[in-house]
Each structure stands twice: as structure tokens, then as C-alpha cells.
Design an enzyme around this catalytic site. Sequence first.
Site, PDB file in Angstrom:
ATOM      1  N   GLU A  46      47.027  12.508  20.782  1.00 59.10           N
ATOM      2  CA  GLU A  46      46.736  12.635  19.354  1.00 59.10           C
ATOM      3  C   GLU A  46      46.804  14.079  18.851  1.00 59.10           C
ATOM      4  O   GLU A  46      45.785  14.679  18.484  1.00 59.10           O
ATOM      5  CB  GLU A  46      45.367  12.031  19.035  1.00 59.10           C
ATOM      6  CG  GLU A  46      45.351  10.522  19.146  1.00 59.10           C
ATOM      7  CD  GLU A  46      44.067   9.889  18.601  1.00 59.10           C
ATOM      8  OE1 GLU A  46      43.059  10.599  18.460  1.00 59.10           O
ATOM      9  OE2 GLU A  46      44.093   8.683  18.312  1.00 59.10           O
TER      10      GLU A  46
ATOM     11  N   GLU B 185      46.584   2.584  21.169  1.00 60.29           N
ATOM     12  CA  GLU B 185      45.143   2.302  21.221  1.00 60.29           C
ATOM     13  C   GLU B 185      44.815   1.348  20.081  1.00 60.29           C
ATOM     14  O   GLU B 185      45.036   1.683  18.917  1.00 60.29           O
ATOM     15  CB  GLU B 185      44.327   3.585  21.043  1.00 60.29           C
ATOM     16  CG  GLU B 185      44.598   4.632  22.104  1.00 60.29           C
ATOM     17  CD  GLU B 185      43.767   5.909  21.915  1.00 60.29           C
ATOM     18  OE1 GLU B 185      42.808   5.895  21.112  1.00 60.29           O
ATOM     19  OE2 GLU B 185      44.094   6.908  22.561  1.00 60.29           O
TER      20      GLU B 185
HETATM   21  C1  GAL Z   1      41.206   8.151  19.724  1.00 59.59           C
HETATM   22  C2  GAL Z   1      41.439   8.908  21.020  1.00 59.59           C
HETATM   23  C3  GAL Z   1      40.755   8.252  22.186  1.00 59.59           C
HETATM   24  C4  GAL Z   1      39.349   7.860  21.828  1.00 59.59           C
HETATM   25  C5  GAL Z   1      39.399   6.937  20.646  1.00 59.59           C
HETATM   26  C6  GAL Z   1      38.049   6.431  20.223  1.00 59.59           C
HETATM   27  O1  GAL Z   1      41.249   9.024  18.657  1.00 59.59           O
HETATM   28  O2  GAL Z   1      42.804   9.041  21.296  1.00 59.59           O
HETATM   29  O3  GAL Z   1      40.738   9.156  23.273  1.00 59.59           O
HETATM   30  O4  GAL Z   1      38.619   9.003  21.536  1.00 59.59           O
HETATM   31  O5  GAL Z   1      39.950   7.612  19.560  1.00 59.59           O
HETATM   32  O6  GAL Z   1      38.155   5.562  19.133  1.00 59.59           O
END
Ligand code: GAL
Length: 653
Positions: free
Chosen positions: A147, A325
Site C-alpha cells: 500500500e 485484501e
Molecule cells: C491494509 C493493510 C493491511 C492491514 C489492513 C487492515 O491497509 O494493507 O496490512 O493493515 O489494512 O484493514
Amino acid sequence: MTALRRTLGVCYYPEHWPEAQWTEDARRMAAAGLTWVRIGEFAWGRIEPEPGRFDWGWLDRAIATLGAAGLKVVLGTPTATPPKWVLDRHPDMLAVDAEGRARKFGSRRHYCFSHEGYLAESRRIVTELARRYGRNPHLGAWQTDNEYGCHDTVLSYSDSARQAFREWLRGAFPAERGNGGDIGALNRAWGNVFWSMDYADFDDIDLPNLTVTEPNPAHSLAFRRFSSAQVARYNRAQVEIIRAYSDAPIAHNYMGRVTEFDHFALGADLDIASWDSYPLGFLEDRVGASAEDQRHFARQGDPDFQAFHHDLYRAVGRGRWWIMEQQPGPVNWAPYNPAPLPGMVRLWTWEAFAHGAEAVCYFRWRQAPFAQEQMHAGLLRPDSRDAPALAEARQVADELAAAPEVCPAAAPVALMFDYDADWAWTVQPHGRGLAYFQLVFDHYRALRRAGLSVDIVPADTRDFAAYRAVLAPGLMHMPDDLKQALTSSGCAVALGPRSGARDGQFTIPVPLPPAIPGLDVTVARVESLRPDMPIPVRGGGAVRGYREELETALEPLWRDVSGAPVAVRAGRATYVGGWGDDALLDRLVAELAGQAGLTVTPMPRGVRTRDTGAERFWFNHNPHPADTPAGPIPAAGVLRQPLQSVSTGSENT
Ligand code: GAL
């Protein structure tokens, strides 16, 4: 178009759990129908606990264990979390905020993209990793870093950034002879005669923070362009190394509404775009939804925000994109963190596939009982029992087995999105809260309310042959060849507000904007409006926030209640001199659809549709059942219709 196999995956941190647990974890992942497991992106401290001392054993065994269960690994480079010893070696590697404060160690992303020492450390660890695993049979893909831009880390006001900015400016204003830059050209381009801001040398130029009042907008815009280029440069350094050791495709995981770097430019170096989708996390403060919508969609997420990013990142990935994610339950970081309505994890997953995703990976496998993300759900609870999302993931896996393959289809409508325009609006919004992202998103919502599938396209697009209609609102800098390509495309085209309002160096051009060939309209004056002073337009809708006074000899398409022109049209090109409210944007979409021969299907609130090459999908983002032309859908439900059975009007002919 080639058909795609759709797959599921999960983010996993073997270093967080006893090794004895890995085999069972891997077995359960495979049993849940997951294909991918992303690992490693924060593990530098375990891979290289001390400078030059590598501990590969655990990672070798983790990859072997996951692979033995039939899973494919996405390996992250761990550069978002340099261990403390890296910082001790390079104490000035920290990013510096606009107030001049260094950002500390103790979380993540504590580095400045311009720090050469950190870049060298990154190259070193990526080389080690790529050399060791580049040909590993279980490796299926790479992720660079994690990110970029998260936690406000693109713009850094460090000494390294200052030095690099000066060099970058020398390159942007090259001298006719020799390697140096032409400082006179910069002074002229920026208008530095104003307030005696002329520089005698590039080394006089500082970063545009901590000035007494606002810095020169040309200076600010240049700094944003530079900062974006630094992120792309940093990423490219990793990509070049990985490619030397591996043939596996390389992705990065982008975010929702992060616009500080040009994702198209960075994505050009990658094979796959991916993004991290947290629909409930985004709702409160990134979507721009009304308080009423925030309440209504609190457990479902905004019906358009995820889809917008699916379409955006499909373009960034030149067709190839993933969810790296996917929110599986309550998260820890938003102002409020409700649990999703039952069915929403499944809906979000199918929605991504309907927009052409190749894979959807859930974040994360097991909720961590320690550290910053204790309050973040996973597919498993901290005690390893199933969390509610696991059953929904498994359901999608089962449904996928029986589903037709995705045949991505070009949408009939293109919506242009330009990071440079976003920076220009940020530098000079002209009124509180006026943001380019929101303007484009408002247009996107209107298209979706009309039931239209949308492709987002970058501003260097010149071939619009695949489209019937193109919208390019707010493009503050608009090269002549783009204006030409749009007006001669044969598409119904909508431009404005602020189209071509500045040249490439942030000067108001003369002849005055928008200067569109064949369209007699001049923006004579602009104003921004308080939120409580919308200007109603005859026939419905209003201009709000931003308004232009248009001079034209044409009979306007729309006039406001005072009779002043709001929109003009010549042939298939329409210019809108203001920021339309939802009702006005609905009218704009109806006008364009009429010109382009597209069928508008008004969507009930919270219901959205999207076509692939084989199916029409319907999504109900409401907490109650809804009716659609294809039949009823339960709350948080998904309806799939084979495209042959759809009466499509002309849009799919
Ligand atoms: C994203 C990140 C992850 C985790 C996640 C939590 O921004 O890439 O590592 O922190 O959020 O929602």
C-alpha cells in the site's frame, strides 16, 4: 476476450503463529476452496534479524507447507516495515510531514521514497528474496511493498526529498546546452515575478511547505508530480530486480481513494493491479456519502465506491486485476467499525468478479490477539474457530465451481480519471471540499444509477472506438490532441467543469478555457458556492459548489433559473459549466444515453448491475429485499442472469 478462471485467496502471517499450526492452517485454507495465500510483506525483521544475517529456514518451511496443501503463494517484498536496525543505519530515512516533523519508528511505512540509502537497502533485501524464491515452484505471484501512500506517506518534506526535487526540476526545465536546468524557464513558467519569488538557481528552490501563506500553485503541483514519480521510481527498482530472478507476475496492492501518486504510471511497470477493499471502513470518511446514506449502508458499504475502484484498477492493470485484501468482518481503523450484514462478504466477492477480478483474497486468515490490529476480524477467530466470513468465502468457492468463466466485456461508457487533475484540484480547489475525485465519483454514481456498466480510462487515452459515450469532467489540463480525439470520436462526450482550465504549468490559458474545437463556449468567470447556495437549473437539478459563467452564441442545452447558460452542446460534445447535483447528473447521463443510443435502466436505491461478457449481475446493497427487472433479490443478495436471457436494449448489440 479470453475467459478467466476466478479464484480466492487469503493473507497469512506464518511468523505470527507457532510453526506447529501451519499445516493445519494450510489444510483448512485449501478445504475452504482458497487458491492463493499472500505472505511475507511485513516479515523483514524475521527474515533478516540483524544486518546481513538471514534466517530463511522458517520462510522456506512456510512456503513448503502452504505449497504442499496445494496453495499458491503471493510473496510480498517486506519493504513497508524496515526493522529498527535499518533506521539506525540511516537515521535520516524517515519521511517528514508538512509541519517538518519526522515520522517515527513503531508502526510501518516509516521511510521516505527519496532516501537513496533506504532505496539501496530495499534493493538489497528484494534481491535476496527474489534470488531465493524467484523459481520456487509454489510461488505464483509477487507483491511489491504494501500500500504505497498508506498513512499519508507519499509527500515527504525531508532533506532527501528537497535534493531530489531540485534534480527533478532541472530535468523538467532542461538548459538548451549542458546538463543543468534553465532556471529562467522555470521562473517564467511558474510566474515567479509575482511576489518577487524568482530563483537564481535550482538549489534555491525549497519544498512547498511552511510558507507564510499558500505557495505558488505551480510549485505545489510540480512537487506533487515529483513525489508521484518518486514512488514509481522506487517501485520500478524492485520490479527490475524481481524480473531478473523470476517469471511470476508482479502486483502491488493499491488503496481506496488514495490519489497522491499516479497509479497508471506506476502500474505500467507491473503485471497485475490489485487493491485492498474495506467497504465498511471506507464508508464514513472516504466516500463522501450523506449522513443518511452512512446510516443506511453502515453494514453493507457504499453501493458504488468499491465498484469505482474495481473499474479504476482494471484500467490500471490493463485488464488484469485482483482484490488483494477483502474486508471479512469488523475492522479496527475506521471511525466506527460495524460488522457486515450476513451475505455482504459474499456480495463483495461476487461484485469484484463481476467487474473482472481474477482473484479475491481476504484479509486476514486469523485475527491476531496482539499488536495494532487486535480489533480486526479474520476468517478465523483468535481461537482458530471459524469466523462468520469463512462460510461465505466457502460458499463463493462452491458457487465458482459451477459458474461460467468471466468473459470481460468492454463497457459502453468510458469515464476518464486523471491523477494529475486530482493534484491540480487539491492544489487549487477554489472552494472548501471541492475535490476532483468526488466530482468524477459523482458522475460514476449517476452512470450506475442509470444501470450502465462503465470503463474508467486514463487521460492519455486517444482511441475511443470501443465506446458510445465518454465523460471527462474536471480535467484541468487538457492537451489539444485529447480535445481533438474526443470531439472527433463519434461518441457522445461530456466535458466540464474546469476542463482545460490550466496549461501544463498551472497558468490560465488564453484563449480562455475550455477552447474545445467546434464548441462555441468560453468560461468568462468562475465562482465557488457555499453548500447552502445551490443554483437551480430549469427543468430540474442544480449546480452546487462550483459554477462557471459561460459565453456562447449557441442556444444553451440548459439554463439556470436566472436564464444563464449552464450547459451547451454542439454535435455530440456537451460542456457543463458547473458541478451538477445528483438530479442534474442524472439528466446529463440521460442526455448522453439518448445521443449514444444506450438504454437507461433506473436502479432502485442500493441496487446495482454490471455486465460481463456472459452474465448480467444484480447486487442488492440494501438491508432489505429489493425488486429488479430480473426479479426480487434478498437483502445483501446477488442475482445472476445469463446475458442471452436479458433484453438489453441497444447497449450490448
Ligand atoms: C491494509 C493493510 C493491511 C492491514 C489492513 C487492515 O491497509 O494493507 O496490512 O493493515 O489494512 O484493514
